[in-house]
Scaffold this motif. Structure first.
Motif, short mmCIF file in Angstrom:
data_model
loop_
_atom_site.label_atom_id
_atom_site.label_comp_id
_atom_site.label_asym_id
_atom_site.label_seq_id
_atom_site.Cartn_x
_atom_site.Cartn_y
_atom_site.Cartn_z
N LEU A 136 0.83 -1.20 0.00
CA LEU A 136 0.00 0.00 0.00
C LEU A 136 0.87 1.26 0.00
O LEU A 136 0.62 2.20 -0.77
CB LEU A 136 -0.92 0.00 1.22
N LEU A 137 1.88 1.28 0.85
CA LEU A 137 2.77 2.43 0.89
C LEU A 137 3.47 2.64 -0.44
O LEU A 137 3.67 3.77 -0.90
CB LEU A 137 3.79 2.27 2.02
N GLY A 138 3.84 1.52 -1.08
CA GLY A 138 4.51 1.61 -2.38
C GLY A 138 3.63 2.23 -3.44
O GLY A 138 4.05 3.11 -4.19
N TRP A 139 2.35 1.77 -3.52
CA TRP A 139 1.43 2.33 -4.51
C TRP A 139 1.13 3.80 -4.21
O TRP A 139 1.01 4.62 -5.13
CB TRP A 139 0.12 1.53 -4.53
N LEU A 140 1.00 4.15 -2.92
CA LEU A 140 0.71 5.53 -2.55
C LEU A 140 1.87 6.45 -2.91
O LEU A 140 1.66 7.53 -3.51
CB LEU A 140 0.43 5.60 -1.04
N VAL A 141 3.08 6.05 -2.57
CA VAL A 141 4.25 6.88 -2.87
C VAL A 141 4.46 6.98 -4.38
O VAL A 141 4.78 8.06 -4.90
CB VAL A 141 5.51 6.30 -2.18
#
Length: 312
Positions: A226-231
């Protein structure tokens, strides 16, 4: 390499980044509430660009900020409906073509709000686009899906955003003639204005999330994915895209970019097929093609001027 050619190549890259951003967003909203995602995405993007343009931000006047916030609020409302369309639609490719209708609606919005004349090319393109939308509705058994409605509202919001953004720049330049204060306004670095606009988008969508989404009462798993897609959405799909587009358009005064940017829905449809294995029915495919043809008809004068200028 000529500056015009460099600009064209960079704008092609912009359309690719924009298309990839659809994939990032689709993956992210599968793991978190969509409006919360948009708020965090645009605030992160604004913070990243603010680090690069903090000197330009310090030179902003109150008028700069007010105008940028106004444009950003309109942009934020458009993005709000866009992400709702993404969340409630089964076809990302179809959504990209529906959203691209915002380009076609710009002259109509300018006519309604500012009494500007509508070009003949727009009148020719509208029936073609209407046929495309009818075919898309027929693909669902002659019913309009909720996601399609959200995308169409987003297209209208983007048309209003483009119109207001252009008029703010035009008014600034017009006022700059013989007016020192206005001249300073027109000379502001676009990076600073972009930061303010993106911040406004982030706040609008985050406020909508607080009001309408129940994410506070749910368990949100902040996984590495999730953090990867958000960033990726914030840095690549938003900050890098807007900065690169602004830089590319600053290289030349030619209008070819207006044509190149309509390639985005084609890339989105291709990435949707490759990443999510999405397929379009025959009616959906024809409907998308009709909408793309409408965009080309609407930009026919621009395309003809490009051919004339470059001696093609």
């Amino acid at each position: 390499m000529k500056r015009a050619t460099q600009s064209d190549l960079l704008l092609v890259a912009v359309t690719l980044i924009a298309a990839v951003s659809w994939v990032f967003s689709k993956e992210a909203i599968a793991l978190m509430p969509p409006l919360l995602f948009m708020g965090l995405r645009f605030l992160l993007a604004a913070a990243f660009l603010a680090c690069l343009g903090y000197r330009q931000l310090l030179r902003l006047t109150s008028e700069h900020i007010v105008r940028s916030v106004q444009v950003g609020i309109v942009f934020g409302l458009a993005m709000l409906f866009w992400v709702l369309g993404l969340a409630h639609s089964d076809s990302m490719g179809e959504g990209a073509f529906l959203t691209s209708l915002g380009v076609l609606l710009v002259p109509i919005v300018a006519r309604v709000f500012f009494s500007e004349p509508i070009p003949r090319s727009t009148w020719l393109a509208l029936p073609v686009a209407l046929v495309g939308m009818v075919l898309l509705s027929l693909a669902q058994g002659f019913s309009i899906q909720r996601g399609q409605v959200f995308y169409l509202i987003a297209a209208l919001g983007l048309a209003l955003f483009f119109t207001l953004n252009t008029r703010v720049a035009t008014v600034s330049v017009r006022q700059a003639r013989g007016n020192k204060a206005a001249a300073e306004l027109s000379a502001v670095d676009p990076l600073a204005l972009t930061v303010i606009a993106l911040t406004a988008v982030g706040l609008v969508t985050l406020l909508a999330s607080l009001l309408f989404e129940n994410w506070r009462g749910t368990t949100l798993q902040w996984s590495p994915a999730l953090l990867g897609w958000l960033v990726a959405s914030a840095i690549i799909g938003t900050a890098a895209r807007f900065w690169l587009q602004t830089f590319a358009q600053s290289l030349t005064t030619q209008t070819s970019g207006a044509v190149i940017l309509i390639l985005e829905p084609i890339w989105v449809a291709l990435f949707a097929a490759l990443w999510f294995a999405e397929t379009l029915s025959a009616l959906q495919l024809v409907g998308c093609v009709m909408i793309f043809l409408a965009l080309l008809v609407n930009r026919w004068q621009v395309m003809r001027s490009i051919v004339t200028q470059r001696g093609i």
